[in-house]
Write a protein that holds these residues in place. Structure first.
Motif, PDB file in Angstrom:
ATOM      1  N   ILE A 430       0.830  -1.201   0.000  1.00 36.70           N
ATOM      2  CA  ILE A 430       0.000   0.000   0.000  1.00 36.70           C
ATOM      3  C   ILE A 430       0.866   1.253   0.000  1.00 36.70           C
ATOM      4  O   ILE A 430       0.610   2.209  -0.751  1.00 36.70           O
ATOM      5  N   ALA A 431       1.899   1.260   0.829  1.00 33.32           N
ATOM      6  CA  ALA A 431       2.788   2.423   0.888  1.00 33.32           C
ATOM      7  C   ALA A 431       3.523   2.616  -0.443  1.00 33.32           C
ATOM      8  O   ALA A 431       3.719   3.750  -0.893  1.00 33.32           O
ATOM      9  N   MET A 432       3.927   1.507  -1.074  1.00 34.03           N
ATOM     10  CA  MET A 432       4.577   1.605  -2.390  1.00 34.03           C
ATOM     11  C   MET A 432       3.622   2.207  -3.410  1.00 34.03           C
ATOM     12  O   MET A 432       3.995   3.045  -4.234  1.00 34.03           O
ATOM     13  N   TYR A 433       2.360   1.789  -3.354  1.00 37.46           N
ATOM     14  CA  TYR A 433       1.366   2.321  -4.274  1.00 37.46           C
ATOM     15  C   TYR A 433       1.197   3.830  -4.064  1.00 37.46           C
ATOM     16  O   TYR A 433       1.051   4.592  -5.034  1.00 37.46           O
ATOM     17  N   GLN A 434       1.232   4.282  -2.808  1.00 39.61           N
ATOM     18  CA  GLN A 434       1.123   5.706  -2.532  1.00 39.61           C
ATOM     19  C   GLN A 434       2.334   6.460  -3.068  1.00 39.61           C
ATOM     20  O   GLN A 434       2.220   7.607  -3.502  1.00 39.61           O
ATOM     21  N   ALA A 435       3.502   5.815  -3.058  1.00 42.26           N
ATOM     22  CA  ALA A 435       4.682   6.440  -3.665  1.00 42.26           C
ATOM     23  C   ALA A 435       4.483   6.585  -5.170  1.00 42.26           C
ATOM     24  O   ALA A 435       4.895   7.585  -5.765  1.00 42.26           O
ATOM     25  N   LYS A 436       3.850   5.579  -5.792  1.00 46.38           N
ATOM     26  CA  LYS A 436       3.532   5.700  -7.217  1.00 46.38           C
ATOM     27  C   LYS A 436       2.597   6.879  -7.450  1.00 46.38           C
ATOM     28  O   LYS A 436       2.776   7.673  -8.386  1.00 46.38           O
ATOM     29  N   VAL A 437       1.565   6.975  -6.592  1.00 46.54           N
ATOM     30  CA  VAL A 437       0.584   8.047  -6.747  1.00 46.54           C
ATOM     31  C   VAL A 437       1.245   9.414  -6.557  1.00 46.54           C
ATOM     32  O   VAL A 437       0.876  10.389  -7.212  1.00 46.54           O
TER      33      VAL A 437
END
Length: 712
Positions: A430-437
């Motif tokens: 989830i945190a990685m996805y937020q970095a993508k966002v």
């Protein structure tokens, strides 16, 4: 029988010795446990004192910071009633001794009481001089009170400040009660432990008696049978790694048989484990090995207060490498990435880190603090993440071509964020996805709010599917004017979403969702077709006027769709009948950077259809004007962040002028975005800018309003 008697005798002596050692160890353990209870109470008291102090400090600073923000307007307008309500509410906290609001000179304005007996008095306590002089949050202590103060500012002007005193005796009372309760519970546990030790001792004695009886009936004969079985399965390569024995009894035969088998089994076990637990491409641990290591690590650390950090790293835009250069190049990129990650780990995390490839372009790193490292785990993880972002953002030479990638990293902590391996992996993802966002090539720590953000994003993606068919998505048009004579020359098509429940959804939100989910590849052609149809309609309604262009934004995902974009554009022009020269396709500067060779080929195909290509948000990608020489574009749109300050900031004006001059020298049209003042318009016209758009010239408007503007 003589042989059997020898084994029985040895077993009896061994059992007796083992029982004596065990009883001695249990006695020592009981003694040690009593000592440890006292040590635990002392250590816990010290640790609790630090925790309570830190907790009170954080809570006090948070309360005072919030109170200072709330008091800004009341203090500015000298609203004593509002100030009184806020200070009285703070004063009602159980450990709050006093709340004081003071002016710049240190004169008390309010103390939270109804009568305000201290109103107008100067603060003269032991902390008063430091509090009055401080321009930042200040925390001071004495034996009884923690004093937290915060200046109240409005802009650069200081209005005064607020301070709160927290009673330290309340925290000390809580600490002593907790220690007393823990001492009582430790006593109960000690009694229970004594009972268990007695039960274990009795059980061991009973087991020893039973074994002594069983040795006569079941030991010698099974040993002979096992030795015979070992000879039969020796060719099957199943054996333990046992040393060669010179004993001439059944045990010796059994050891020799298993010793011969062990060599074969050990060799094959190593091969099997290497294949099962190692990634064949990079030589790193794979998902299975990492998960088992993580489970084991969490089991060992549970309850001991240690921390772990899990970093979930995903290579940005890796699919583009496979799509453009082939899977062999993709494998080469993964090998180079793994080498860079290993190097970064050795420099920033040392030997206490475990690296694994999860498959595809995902890498996972487990970090824990070393006894030789004074940093905590969060600090180590932060330094490692920064190093990974930097090193993986450097160009890679793949098949004699430079490839620019990056990495998005999510970081989650044990035990703060989760206590199980599955939860840690989920939180890291989830945190990685937020970095993508957040724009990729960065790192983000997991927070509880991210779960809600992911849920909202999933719901938004679900609702975005079919929004066009339901009529919720529509186009608005912002006019573009020629600066020399202020004549409208075209419009930019902008997509808007009017959600039936949430109203207008910000384009920056739903466009990003569409880009990440792939919906942009469905919406893009529909937006393009609608914009071209409207542009044809403009010309039909005003056949004698100057033909208006329509600009349509193209996402990076559409640009890298493998040549499909040029085919979609050509088909749209045929179906709508729009002249190719009136269609302008806008690409962000960041979409071009990183793989200029592929992008240049795609832009050349687009321009071959007759359309014009514009580089949007120019100047924000830190690419430099040199890219204009290598990328075939017809125009650039100077980003609004530069236009906003050209009247005040000489640097922005100089940069804008340089962009205009360089673009004109290359025969490229320059369009300014975000013109919101007449002075900006005049200055841009003076510097030779070709076209402009912005709220001063015209807001984005629906199609019918844009037609009405044309009729004017």
């Amino acid at each position: 029988m003589k042989l059997s008697g020898g084994l029985r005798t040895k077993f009896l002596l061994l059992m007796a010795a083992a029982l004596m050692v065990m009883l001695l160890m249990m006695a020592l353990m009981l003694k040690r446990e009593e000592q440890m209870q006292g040590d635990v109470v002392d250590v816990t008291r010290d640790a609790m004192q630090g925790v309570v102090s830190n907790s009170l400090n954080r809570r006090g600073e948070g309360m005072v910071n919030q109170l200072a923000e709330s008091l800004t307007n009341p203090l500015y307008y000298f609203d004593l009633d509002a100030i009184g309500e806020l200070t009285a509410a703070a004063l009602r906290q159980p450990d709050a001794r006093y709340v004081l609001v003071y002016d710049v000179a240190g004169t008390i304005i309010h103390d939270g009481s109804e009568e305000i007996p201290s109103y107008g008095k100067r603060m003269d306590d032991e902390f008063a001089s430091e509090v009055t002089a401080s321009t930042t949050m200040l925390t001071l202590f004495n034996d009884h009170v923690m004093d937290v103060s915060m200046p109240i500012m409005i802009g650069e002007e200081r209005l005064g400040g607020v301070r709160m005193g927290f009673d330290l005796e309340v925290a000390k009372g809580f600490q002593e009660r907790a220690v007393t309760e823990m001492r009582q519970r430790l006593g109960v546990l000690g009694h229970r432990q004594l009972i268990w030790v007695g039960l274990v001792t009795g059980s061991l004695v009973l087991i020893g008696i039973v074994l002594l009886w069983l040795i006569q009936h079941w030991l010698v004969r099974p040993i002979r049978q096992l030795a015979d079985s070992a000879r039969q399965i020796e060719a099957g390569r199943f054996e333990l790694d046992l040393p060669t024995s010179r004993r001439r009894d059944e045990i010796g035969e059994l050891l020799r048989a298993f010793s011969r088998m062990s060599e074969s089994v050990a060799r094959h076990d190593r091969d099997i484990r290497r294949m099962a637990y190692t990634d064949a491409l990079t030589g790193l641990s794979n998902r299975l090995a990492f998960r088992e290591a993580l489970d084991e690590q969490l089991l060992q650390m549970r309850g001991d207060g240690q921390q772990l950090a899990l970093l979930f790293a995903d290579i940005d835009d890796f699919k583009r490498v496979n799509d453009t250069l082939g899977h062999d190049a993709g494998d080469d990129v993964l090998v180079q990435c793994s080498a860079r990650i290993r190097d970064a780990i050795s420099r920033h995390a040392g030997d206490n880190a475990l690296l694994a490839r999860f498959g595809g372009d995902e890498f996972v790193i487990l970090v824990q603090a070393s006894s030789r490292d004074a940093r905590d785990v969060r600090e180590i993880a932060t330094g490692l993440a920064e190093a990974l972002v930097e090193t993986l953002g450097e160009p890679m030479l793949v098949h004699e071509r430079q490839v620019f990638l990056g990495t998005s990293i999510g970081i989650t902590m044990f035990p703060e964020d989760a206590s199980t391996a599955a939860s840690l992996m989920k939180n890291g993802d989830i945190a990685m996805y937020q970095a993508k966002v957040a724009g990729k090539n960065c790192y983000r720590f997991y927070s509880r709010a991210m779960d809600l953000a992911v849920e909202r994003r999933v719901n938004l993606e679900h609702e975005l599917r079919g929004a066009w068919e339901r009529g919720e998505l529509s186009l608005v048009y912002q006019p573009v004017y020629r600066l020399s004579d202020r004549v409208m020359v075209g419009a930019e098509a902008l997509l808007r979403w009017n959600h039936p429940k949430h109203g207008q959804v910000a384009p920056s939100v739903f466009i990003d969702v569409a880009e990440q989910s792939g919906l942009i590849e469905v919406l893009g052609p529909k937006v393009l077709h609608t914009a071209c149809t409207d542009a044809v309609r403009w010309q039909q309604l005003h056949p004698g006027s100057e033909p208006l262009s329509v600009a349509v934004n193209v996402s990076p995902r559409q640009l890298r769709s493998g040549g499909e974009l040029a085919d979609v554009v050509a088909a749209c022009l045929r179906e709508t009948g729009l002249e190719p020269g009136r269609l302008h396709l806008e690409l962000t500067e960041t979409a071009v950077i990183g793989d200029e060779a592929h992008v240049s080929d795609e832009l050349a195909r687009l321009r071959a259809t007759g359309v014009k290509v514009l580089l949007d948000d120019f100047g924000t990608g830190f690419s430099g004007l040199s890219h204009l020489r290598r990328v075939p574009v017809d125009g650039v749109k100077i980003d609004r962040s530069f236009i906003a300050d050209i009247l005040r900031d000489p640097d922005d004006l100089a940069l804008t002028s340089a962009i205009i001059a360089m673009a004109h020298s290359l025969g490229i049209t320059v369009i300014a975005e975000g013109v919101e003042k007449a002075g900006q318009y005049a200055l841009l016209r003076e510097r030779g800018c070709d076209q402009a758009q912005g709220y001063w010239l015209g807001h984005p408007m629906p199609g019918n309003e844009f037609l009405a503007l044309l009729q004017q």
